[in-house]
Design a protein around this motif. Sequence first.
Motif, PDB file in Angstrom:
ATOM      1  N   ARG A 101       5.129  -9.829  -0.170  1.00 52.64           N
ATOM      2  CA  ARG A 101       4.205  -9.136   0.214  1.00 52.64           C
ATOM      3  C   ARG A 101       3.466  -8.215  -1.078  1.00 52.64           C
ATOM      4  O   ARG A 101       2.390  -8.105  -1.307  1.00 52.64           O
ATOM      5  N   GLY A 102       4.344  -7.512  -1.740  1.00 51.08           N
ATOM      6  CA  GLY A 102       3.886  -6.626  -2.905  1.00 51.08           C
ATOM      7  C   GLY A 102       3.374  -7.592  -3.942  1.00 51.08           C
ATOM      8  O   GLY A 102       2.185  -7.130  -4.681  1.00 51.08           O
ATOM      9  N   THR A 103       3.775  -8.794  -4.139  1.00 48.17           N
ATOM     10  CA  THR A 103       3.316  -9.711  -5.227  1.00 48.17           C
ATOM     11  C   THR A 103       1.996 -10.092  -4.935  1.00 48.17           C
ATOM     12  O   THR A 103       1.052 -10.137  -5.719  1.00 48.17           O
ATOM     13  N   LEU A 104       1.687 -10.404  -3.790  1.00 47.96           N
ATOM     14  CA  LEU A 104       0.571 -11.045  -3.310  1.00 47.96           C
ATOM     15  C   LEU A 104      -0.807  -9.738  -3.331  1.00 47.96           C
ATOM     16  O   LEU A 104      -1.654  -9.954  -3.710  1.00 47.96           O
ATOM     17  N   PHE A 105      -0.016  -8.451  -2.914  1.00 48.59           N
ATOM     18  CA  PHE A 105      -1.006  -7.372  -3.024  1.00 48.59           C
ATOM     19  C   PHE A 105      -1.463  -7.256  -4.575  1.00 48.59           C
ATOM     20  O   PHE A 105      -2.640  -6.831  -5.080  1.00 48.59           O
ATOM     21  N   PHE A 106      -0.462  -7.110  -5.606  1.00 43.18           N
ATOM     22  CA  PHE A 106      -0.658  -7.266  -6.865  1.00 43.18           C
ATOM     23  C   PHE A 106      -1.644  -8.261  -7.409  1.00 43.18           C
ATOM     24  O   PHE A 106      -2.736  -8.025  -8.307  1.00 43.18           O
ATOM     25  N   GLN A 107      -1.333  -9.622  -7.222  1.00 44.14           N
ATOM     26  CA  GLN A 107      -2.213 -10.474  -7.800  1.00 44.14           C
ATOM     27  C   GLN A 107      -3.571 -10.617  -6.930  1.00 44.14           C
ATOM     28  O   GLN A 107      -4.663 -11.022  -7.733  1.00 44.14           O
ATOM     29  N   ARG A 108      -3.922 -10.129  -5.986  1.00 42.87           N
ATOM     30  CA  ARG A 108      -5.189  -9.914  -5.254  1.00 42.87           C
ATOM     31  C   ARG A 108      -5.977  -8.918  -6.016  1.00 42.87           C
ATOM     32  O   ARG A 108      -7.233  -9.114  -6.159  1.00 42.87           O
ATOM     33  N   TYR A 109      -5.256  -7.566  -6.191  1.00 44.29           N
ATOM     34  CA  TYR A 109      -6.254  -6.706  -6.661  1.00 44.29           C
ATOM     35  C   TYR A 109      -5.975  -6.409  -8.204  1.00 44.29           C
ATOM     36  O   TYR A 109      -6.640  -5.304  -8.741  1.00 44.29           O
ATOM     37  N   ARG A 118      -1.140   3.100  -4.183  1.00 41.43           N
ATOM     38  CA  ARG A 118      -0.489   4.347  -3.988  1.00 41.43           C
ATOM     39  C   ARG A 118      -0.848   4.899  -2.535  1.00 41.43           C
ATOM     40  O   ARG A 118      -0.093   6.066  -1.836  1.00 41.43           O
ATOM     41  N   PHE A 119      -1.857   4.380  -1.925  1.00 36.69           N
ATOM     42  CA  PHE A 119      -2.445   5.134  -0.617  1.00 36.69           C
ATOM     43  C   PHE A 119      -1.967   4.177   0.468  1.00 36.69           C
ATOM     44  O   PHE A 119      -2.351   4.314   1.696  1.00 36.69           O
ATOM     45  N   VAL A 120      -1.254   2.955   0.155  1.00 37.73           N
ATOM     46  CA  VAL A 120      -0.889   1.902   1.538  1.00 37.73           C
ATOM     47  C   VAL A 120       0.678   1.973   1.244  1.00 37.73           C
ATOM     48  O   VAL A 120       1.286   1.594   0.618  1.00 37.73           O
ATOM     49  N   GLY A 121       0.935   2.716   2.572  1.00 38.43           N
ATOM     50  CA  GLY A 121       2.251   2.867   2.977  1.00 38.43           C
ATOM     51  C   GLY A 121       3.205   1.845   2.730  1.00 38.43           C
ATOM     52  O   GLY A 121       4.274   1.799   1.858  1.00 38.43           O
ATOM     53  N   PRO A 122       3.201   0.484   3.161  1.00 35.13           N
ATOM     54  CA  PRO A 122       4.140  -0.558   2.947  1.00 35.13           C
ATOM     55  C   PRO A 122       4.429  -0.973   1.535  1.00 35.13           C
ATOM     56  O   PRO A 122       5.407  -1.534   1.243  1.00 35.13           O
ATOM     57  N   VAL A 123       3.558  -0.941   0.686  1.00 38.80           N
ATOM     58  CA  VAL A 123       3.502  -1.242  -0.581  1.00 38.80           C
ATOM     59  C   VAL A 123       3.655  -0.225  -1.657  1.00 38.80           C
ATOM     60  O   VAL A 123       3.697  -0.600  -3.046  1.00 38.80           O
ATOM     61  N   ARG A 124       3.595   0.998  -1.292  1.00 36.20           N
ATOM     62  CA  ARG A 124       3.316   2.059  -2.034  1.00 36.20           C
ATOM     63  C   ARG A 124       4.477   2.033  -3.321  1.00 36.20           C
ATOM     64  O   ARG A 124       4.369   2.122  -4.563  1.00 36.20           O
ATOM     65  N   PRO A 125       5.839   2.106  -2.739  1.00 38.32           N
ATOM     66  CA  PRO A 125       7.019   2.204  -3.809  1.00 38.32           C
ATOM     67  C   PRO A 125       7.341   0.693  -4.651  1.00 38.32           C
ATOM     68  O   PRO A 125       8.001   0.800  -5.525  1.00 38.32           O
ATOM     69  N   LEU A 126       6.653  -0.026  -4.146  1.00 33.35           N
ATOM     70  CA  LEU A 126       6.833  -1.658  -4.552  1.00 33.35           C
ATOM     71  C   LEU A 126       5.915  -1.930  -5.827  1.00 33.35           C
ATOM     72  O   LEU A 126       6.148  -2.823  -6.688  1.00 33.35           O
ATOM     73  N   VAL A 127       4.512  -1.619  -5.675  1.00 29.98           N
ATOM     74  CA  VAL A 127       3.320  -2.034  -6.670  1.00 29.98           C
ATOM     75  C   VAL A 127       3.873  -1.733  -8.048  1.00 29.98           C
ATOM     76  O   VAL A 127       3.580  -2.723  -9.225  1.00 29.98           O
ATOM     77  N   PRO A 128       4.237  -0.441  -8.491  1.00 29.74           N
ATOM     78  CA  PRO A 128       4.401  -0.312  -9.991  1.00 29.74           C
ATOM     79  C   PRO A 128       5.753  -1.162 -10.386  1.00 29.74           C
ATOM     80  O   PRO A 128       5.514  -1.533 -11.396  1.00 29.74           O
ATOM     81  N   MET A 129       6.613  -1.259  -9.445  1.00 28.48           N
ATOM     82  CA  MET A 129       7.654  -2.229  -9.905  1.00 28.48           C
ATOM     83  C   MET A 129       7.454  -3.556 -10.036  1.00 28.48           C
ATOM     84  O   MET A 129       7.649  -4.349 -11.182  1.00 28.48           O
ATOM     85  N   ILE A 130       6.532  -4.160  -9.387  1.00 23.50           N
ATOM     86  CA  ILE A 130       5.957  -5.464  -9.385  1.00 23.50           C
ATOM     87  C   ILE A 130       5.149  -5.559 -10.630  1.00 23.50           C
ATOM     88  O   ILE A 130       5.134  -6.569 -11.307  1.00 23.50           O
TER      89      ILE A 130
END
Length: 468
Positions: A101-109, A118-130
Amino acid sequence: MSTTEWLQNLAPSPQWLLLFIALISLIESLALIGLVVPGVVLITAAASLAGHYDLPIALVLLCAFLGAVIGDGLSFWLGQTQRQRIPSLWPFHQHPEWLERGTLFFQRYGVLSVLIGRFVGPVRPLVPMIAGMMHMRTSLFLWSNLGSALLWAPAYLLPGYLLGKTWQQLLDMPPGGKGWLILLASTVLALALMFSLLRHQLAREGWIYRQLAYSARRSRWQRGLWNALRSSRPSGEFPLASLVLLFISLPVLSGWTLWVLEQQGPLPMDRSLQALIDGIASPAMIQIADWMAEAGDTLGVIILILPWTLWLLYRRHYAALLHLSGGLGGIALANTLFKHLAERVRPDTPDYLSGSFSYPSAHTSTAVVLYGLAAAFVAETLPSRHRALAYWAAIIICVPMALSRLIIGVHWFSDLVGGALLGLVACALVRISYHGFATRPLDKPPWKVLSLITAALLVARIFWLPPV
């Protein structure tokens, strides 16, 4: 022992509290740990205590900013150095879908994922790592990290800080005040939820939309009307939600205005709510309300839309530009006409508002038109499942903008309701008209550049230019 004294005994010292705010901000942004820590609850509680202690708001925001930057930075470093091991670590070996889910979010945006995430709860701690795992440039991540933290800190801490500044007044509220406050909050939340649900149900994927389409197929004249509504535009989809919004908001606006005119003065509800607001308003709340007033006046609105206007001109989106300009010009004219029709006296009239009447609230109606249309245009560039985020963002901006007029004391609550209804009518008319003129879909704008330019211009307007 009073409730306030009990809370004070539980609170840490101011010096430790600043450290806790920085640590909570860091942990909430930290990969793995941030998934299980209720960061929003903790940061709101800590900010409330900081407000109660009357700690300098700049120092509180700085601690939260530094903690958030360090937390995201550590997560990014973890992704860079441990990208091969991360899928086998807890909890990802049990929940691989979280990484997906986090990878798809990063690839999309892309770069914006660090800002939005940072403002989206489910992926907030994951996006920087991804971002680190996906080989994002360190310099690019650094700027995105700093920018997102700069926006995150006030958005998450100011509400709790203001609550802490005013909780003594809330506990000592006059009889009946708590009931009005609960009714006000419940009404705003219920209307926001109803609007969001109705908008979703009237979109192509909604149940109501599908039922209307099924009904239209059973009748020749209904089928012809339905096909006419859905045809001839790039999206192929008539803004049905805007049409329903118009049918609801226009009669409600008419009825509300007639009721206000018949009262020939403030409603009993207006006086009760104004007394409540006066009782809980603090200097910090009044200062923030003054900033919102400047951001929402004529000069503030011009500054807010200027960068986006230039981009729309550059991309030749003339239909969107004309409808946005027409909506703002039309709401200014409508506000003038309604004010002269009602001739309602303000609770308080500062010098810069001398000669101006109260009903409806022009700041409220203008905010609804500006941010409502912006949300609608932004939603066109988003996948259907993410469009609600744009509308919720508009609601989160418009509600404090409206309530700030009560804190300053220049409007009655019924003025805000009238302004919001008038703004919704204008939004619905503009969106329906735009459907008939748009010749191509909107392009995705350069969010980062335009947002930074807009923020810089708005800060300059608030701190260096006089009210208009």
